[in-house]
Design an enzyme around this catalytic site. Sequence first.
Site, mmCIF file in Angstrom:
data_model
loop_
_atom_site.group_PDB
_atom_site.id
_atom_site.type_symbol
_atom_site.label_atom_id
_atom_site.label_comp_id
_atom_site.label_asym_id
_atom_site.label_seq_id
_atom_site.Cartn_x
_atom_site.Cartn_y
_atom_site.Cartn_z
ATOM 1 N N GLU A 1 -8.741 -31.404 29.116
ATOM 2 C CA GLU A 1 -8.809 -31.514 30.571
ATOM 3 C C GLU A 1 -10.246 -31.314 31.036
ATOM 4 O O GLU A 1 -10.857 -30.279 30.758
ATOM 5 C CB GLU A 1 -7.939 -30.436 31.231
ATOM 6 C CG GLU A 1 -6.466 -30.611 30.974
ATOM 7 C CD GLU A 1 -5.618 -29.470 31.512
ATOM 8 O OE1 GLU A 1 -4.386 -29.618 31.534
ATOM 9 O OE2 GLU A 1 -6.181 -28.419 31.907
ATOM 10 N N TYR B 1 -11.182 -17.899 25.124
ATOM 11 C CA TYR B 1 -11.368 -18.083 26.562
ATOM 12 C C TYR B 1 -12.693 -17.481 27.005
ATOM 13 O O TYR B 1 -13.141 -16.450 26.485
ATOM 14 C CB TYR B 1 -10.249 -17.373 27.347
ATOM 15 C CG TYR B 1 -8.868 -17.953 27.163
ATOM 16 C CD1 TYR B 1 -8.659 -19.322 27.011
ATOM 17 C CD2 TYR B 1 -7.756 -17.116 27.169
ATOM 18 C CE1 TYR B 1 -7.388 -19.838 26.874
ATOM 19 C CE2 TYR B 1 -6.474 -17.628 27.031
ATOM 20 C CZ TYR B 1 -6.286 -18.987 26.880
ATOM 21 O OH TYR B 1 -5.026 -19.481 26.754
ATOM 22 N N TYR C 1 0.846 -19.654 23.280
ATOM 23 C CA TYR C 1 0.813 -20.058 24.687
ATOM 24 C C TYR C 1 0.649 -21.571 24.819
ATOM 25 O O TYR C 1 1.291 -22.219 25.645
ATOM 26 C CB TYR C 1 -0.334 -19.341 25.410
ATOM 27 C CG TYR C 1 -0.558 -19.831 26.821
ATOM 28 C CD1 TYR C 1 0.301 -19.451 27.848
ATOM 29 C CD2 TYR C 1 -1.595 -20.700 27.123
ATOM 30 C CE1 TYR C 1 0.120 -19.924 29.138
ATOM 31 C CE2 TYR C 1 -1.785 -21.181 28.403
ATOM 32 C CZ TYR C 1 -0.935 -20.782 29.410
ATOM 33 O OH TYR C 1 -1.110 -21.274 30.672
ATOM 34 N N LYS C 2 -0.200 -22.151 23.991
ATOM 35 C CA LYS C 2 -0.441 -23.590 24.064
ATOM 36 C C LYS C 2 0.689 -24.389 23.425
ATOM 37 O O LYS C 2 0.673 -25.623 23.476
ATOM 38 C CB LYS C 2 -1.787 -23.930 23.415
ATOM 39 C CG LYS C 2 -2.997 -23.445 24.235
ATOM 40 C CD LYS C 2 -4.298 -23.662 23.477
ATOM 41 C CE LYS C 2 -5.516 -23.064 24.193
ATOM 42 N NZ LYS C 2 -5.963 -23.859 25.343
ATOM 43 N N ARG D 1 -15.536 -27.537 34.114
ATOM 44 C CA ARG D 1 -15.287 -26.880 32.837
ATOM 45 C C ARG D 1 -14.310 -27.726 32.043
ATOM 46 O O ARG D 1 -13.676 -28.626 32.598
ATOM 47 C CB ARG D 1 -14.718 -25.460 33.018
ATOM 48 C CG ARG D 1 -13.333 -25.421 33.640
ATOM 49 C CD ARG D 1 -12.865 -23.992 33.889
ATOM 50 N NE ARG D 1 -12.533 -23.274 32.666
ATOM 51 C CZ ARG D 1 -11.307 -23.201 32.130
ATOM 52 N NH1 ARG D 1 -10.293 -23.797 32.717
ATOM 53 N NH2 ARG D 1 -11.087 -22.532 31.023
ATOM 54 N N HIS E 1 -2.078 -17.976 37.573
ATOM 55 C CA HIS E 1 -2.589 -17.754 36.218
ATOM 56 C C HIS E 1 -1.833 -16.661 35.469
ATOM 57 O O HIS E 1 -2.175 -16.346 34.319
ATOM 58 C CB HIS E 1 -4.081 -17.386 36.260
ATOM 59 C CG HIS E 1 -4.991 -18.569 36.388
ATOM 60 N ND1 HIS E 1 -5.905 -18.706 37.411
ATOM 61 C CD2 HIS E 1 -5.136 -19.692 35.615
ATOM 62 C CE1 HIS E 1 -6.571 -19.848 37.260
ATOM 63 N NE2 HIS E 1 -6.123 -20.462 36.198
HETATM 64 C C1 HEM Z 1 -9.026 -23.126 41.304
HETATM 65 C C2 HEM Z 1 -8.754 -23.924 40.378
HETATM 66 C C3 HEM Z 1 -7.791 -23.649 39.252
HETATM 67 C C4 HEM Z 1 -6.484 -23.991 39.214
HETATM 68 C C5 HEM Z 1 -5.677 -24.697 40.305
HETATM 69 C C6 HEM Z 1 -5.984 -23.563 37.933
HETATM 70 C C7 HEM Z 1 -4.674 -23.726 37.520
HETATM 71 C C8 HEM Z 1 -4.166 -23.330 36.304
HETATM 72 C C9 HEM Z 1 -2.788 -23.440 35.916
HETATM 73 C C10 HEM Z 1 -1.660 -23.963 36.793
HETATM 74 C C11 HEM Z 1 -2.682 -22.983 34.644
HETATM 75 C C12 HEM Z 1 -1.391 -22.894 33.819
HETATM 76 C C13 HEM Z 1 -0.772 -21.519 33.961
HETATM 77 C C14 HEM Z 1 0.650 -21.444 33.408
HETATM 78 O O1 HEM Z 1 0.817 -21.191 32.193
HETATM 79 O O2 HEM Z 1 1.603 -21.623 34.173
HETATM 80 C C15 HEM Z 1 -4.004 -22.582 34.224
HETATM 81 C C16 HEM Z 1 -4.337 -22.083 32.977
HETATM 82 C C17 HEM Z 1 -5.583 -21.577 32.657
HETATM 83 N N1 HEM Z 1 -6.672 -21.461 33.495
HETATM 84 FE FE1 HEM Z 1 -6.820 -22.180 35.369
HETATM 85 N N2 HEM Z 1 -6.982 -22.971 37.213
HETATM 86 C C18 HEM Z 1 -8.110 -22.998 37.989
HETATM 87 C C19 HEM Z 1 -9.349 -22.521 37.660
HETATM 88 C C20 HEM Z 1 -9.644 -21.884 36.487
HETATM 89 C C21 HEM Z 1 -10.962 -21.380 36.155
HETATM 90 C C22 HEM Z 1 -12.201 -21.458 37.022
HETATM 91 C C23 HEM Z 1 -10.872 -20.831 34.937
HETATM 92 C C24 HEM Z 1 -12.052 -20.209 34.226
HETATM 93 C C25 HEM Z 1 -12.096 -19.528 33.195
HETATM 94 C C26 HEM Z 1 -9.475 -20.999 34.484
HETATM 95 C C27 HEM Z 1 -8.954 -20.591 33.281
HETATM 96 C C28 HEM Z 1 -7.699 -20.885 32.801
HETATM 97 C C29 HEM Z 1 -7.261 -20.607 31.440
HETATM 98 C C30 HEM Z 1 -8.103 -19.985 30.340
HETATM 99 C C31 HEM Z 1 -5.943 -21.067 31.349
HETATM 100 C C32 HEM Z 1 -5.077 -21.089 30.078
HETATM 101 C C33 HEM Z 1 -5.224 -22.484 29.522
HETATM 102 C C34 HEM Z 1 -4.792 -22.698 28.090
HETATM 103 O O3 HEM Z 1 -4.885 -21.822 27.228
HETATM 104 O O4 HEM Z 1 -4.386 -23.859 27.784
HETATM 105 N N3 HEM Z 1 -8.775 -21.631 35.457
HETATM 106 N N4 HEM Z 1 -4.884 -22.789 35.247
#
Ligand code: HEM
Lengths: 347, 203
Positions: A265, A37, A316-317, A223, A193
């Site tokens: 995504e 990350y 997690y994934k 991103r 988050h």
């Molecule tokens: C404002 C807009 C954003 C929304 C609505 C959003 C929404 C989400 C949601 C709903 C999840 C899933 C969480 C769960 O497990 O329930 C997630 C995961 C995540 N988000 Fe965001 N996010 C946003 C912006 C960002 C930004 C700017 C970053 C920058 C680093 C980020 C980094 C991550 C990461 C690293 C994960 C884990 C994803 C994975 O490992 O598959 N998010 N986000």
Amino acid sequence: MTIQFNDETFHGDFTFKNSDWAIKRFPFPFHEDSYMYSVNMEPHKSYRPGSVFEKTFDVDEHYVAEMKDRARVLADDPLRCQSLPHMTLAGWDLVELIMEAKAAEYPDLFELHKDGNRWRWINKPLGIDDTFTFLDESTLPYGPMEYITRQTQGDFAVLDQRDDNLWMDAGMVTTQADWSLDFDIGMNFFEWHAPVPKAHEMGIFVRALKFLLNIQQGQPARRLNWTMTVNPLLDTSPENYHKWGTMKQGLTMENIGEKQHLRVELQTFFRLPRSNALVFPIRCYLIRFEDLVTVPKWGRRLHRVIRDLPEELATYKGFIDNRPLMVEWLSQYDDGSPTSDGIWPDD
Amino acid sequence: MSKTVFPPSIKSRPVYGELEARAGSGHLMIADAEGAEAILDLAKSADAAFWAKAHIIYIPKGTGTKYSSQLEELGAGQYYAGPSYEAAQSRIRRALLDCHMGTQVYLTGTESLMGQAMAEATAAGIPHTAIQTEHRGSTARRMQCVHCKGITEDVTTDPFECSHCGLSLFVRDHYSRRLAAFQGVRVDAEDPGNIPEKVELFK
Ligand code: HEM
């Protein structure tokens, strides 16, 4: 080029398929041989004609089929689209953003004709020709956010900005990587988050939020994020996890190339003019492993990334159990030779 | 009984404080079960003028009459004891509507009670700075089934059975303030029938 829209499904018989064109333009998310990350954001500027980064809202061969799949999911569970009462204006901002961008960038597919507040919107691929009054909800068949996101690929979270935070107060979520809008609606940036491992401790969310709060109108950012999905299933929701969870079983060396998909995504961030809300489109691209490895650099790199991914992230994934098989299958496509920097195929 | 110390958790999970008598134009206290102890503790530093402006809404749950007579004797301007949160809900809504600028709200007892009353108070426009919370008593959880959306109260084991659709669900720490509930997800979704033995995690 004119796009040939596929007749295909993302559930049941899973006839989804990428053409050679779609494979070549797939947004491969790894710019090096390992993954962790990071605050990986860049300006959402037009880049590489033909790539998914060229247009404000990319339209591809899956458009019509994805919109049918969205309608199916919504009929089954209307709670996938929700908007708290104060978010209606942001919905109109989104209508304007998407219609203007699509009409300007895909004039052969979409047309927008304005006569003051009387707008005529023509969406040729979906056979829509509607005239409505901008900012008057009674002139549309759905609320403004629902209306336009039933016609735009990708999920949408619409964030209200207040108290130096972002609040998920509206959304259209039918192609999500296992999170629930109905559960998360009303949460702030740190709360929704909360389940993500490591990133909080690394300070990523504090820095990312700061960046997002300062996004200005006309200066969108983007991103990439990624995960893994068995079968080309767009609706990997927690709501339906008890129906799709079993699909993760039964992968073999013979069928994994066809069934296992890398899910990427393309996430973009736009400031909205009237509401000052932020809209966060989350566009999902799927590619089966056997198509991905037709690009030799991608096959070699994916093998190394999946093999070396920290255990918390693979858990997690949701692919920790299938990781050994993935690595074994992918290793056939990794001859150990070096890979070039960046995400693009070597020509 | 001492105040609850929860293990460190994820950021959607609420944290609770300790009630203190604050200056205010009125005092609305909503408590269940052992939450009574937090009010009785607070009473040590509150005078008769404080209680004259107080409204106590109390749901004894399993504690029966253990605390109710002591609470009644505090001399609150209004005192109500009800059989369940659902039964008390319309009164809670009305009391929140009647709050003036400067009314202090005190929530104490189980997470289920505090979470639900917090959602009502926020919806009624009470500022966060005027609401205090203190956890006392059972750590049982109020759970939402992500599949059928039904709420199961007083969950003490992981996994547990959804009281609506019957699926065996595992207990997440992910918490929604809007629903005042933690999330439950089918534990055997990937391998139907393979349900781990229940562990009593909450008392
Ligand atoms: C404002 C807009 C954003 C929304 C609505 C959003 C929404 C989400 C949601 C709903 C999840 C899933 C969480 C769960 O497990 O329930 C997630 C995961 C995540 N988000 Fe965001 N996010 C946003 C912006 C960002 C930004 C700017 C970053 C920058 C680093 C980020 C980094 C991550 C990461 C690293 C994960 C884990 C994803 C994975 O490992 O598959 N998010 N986000």
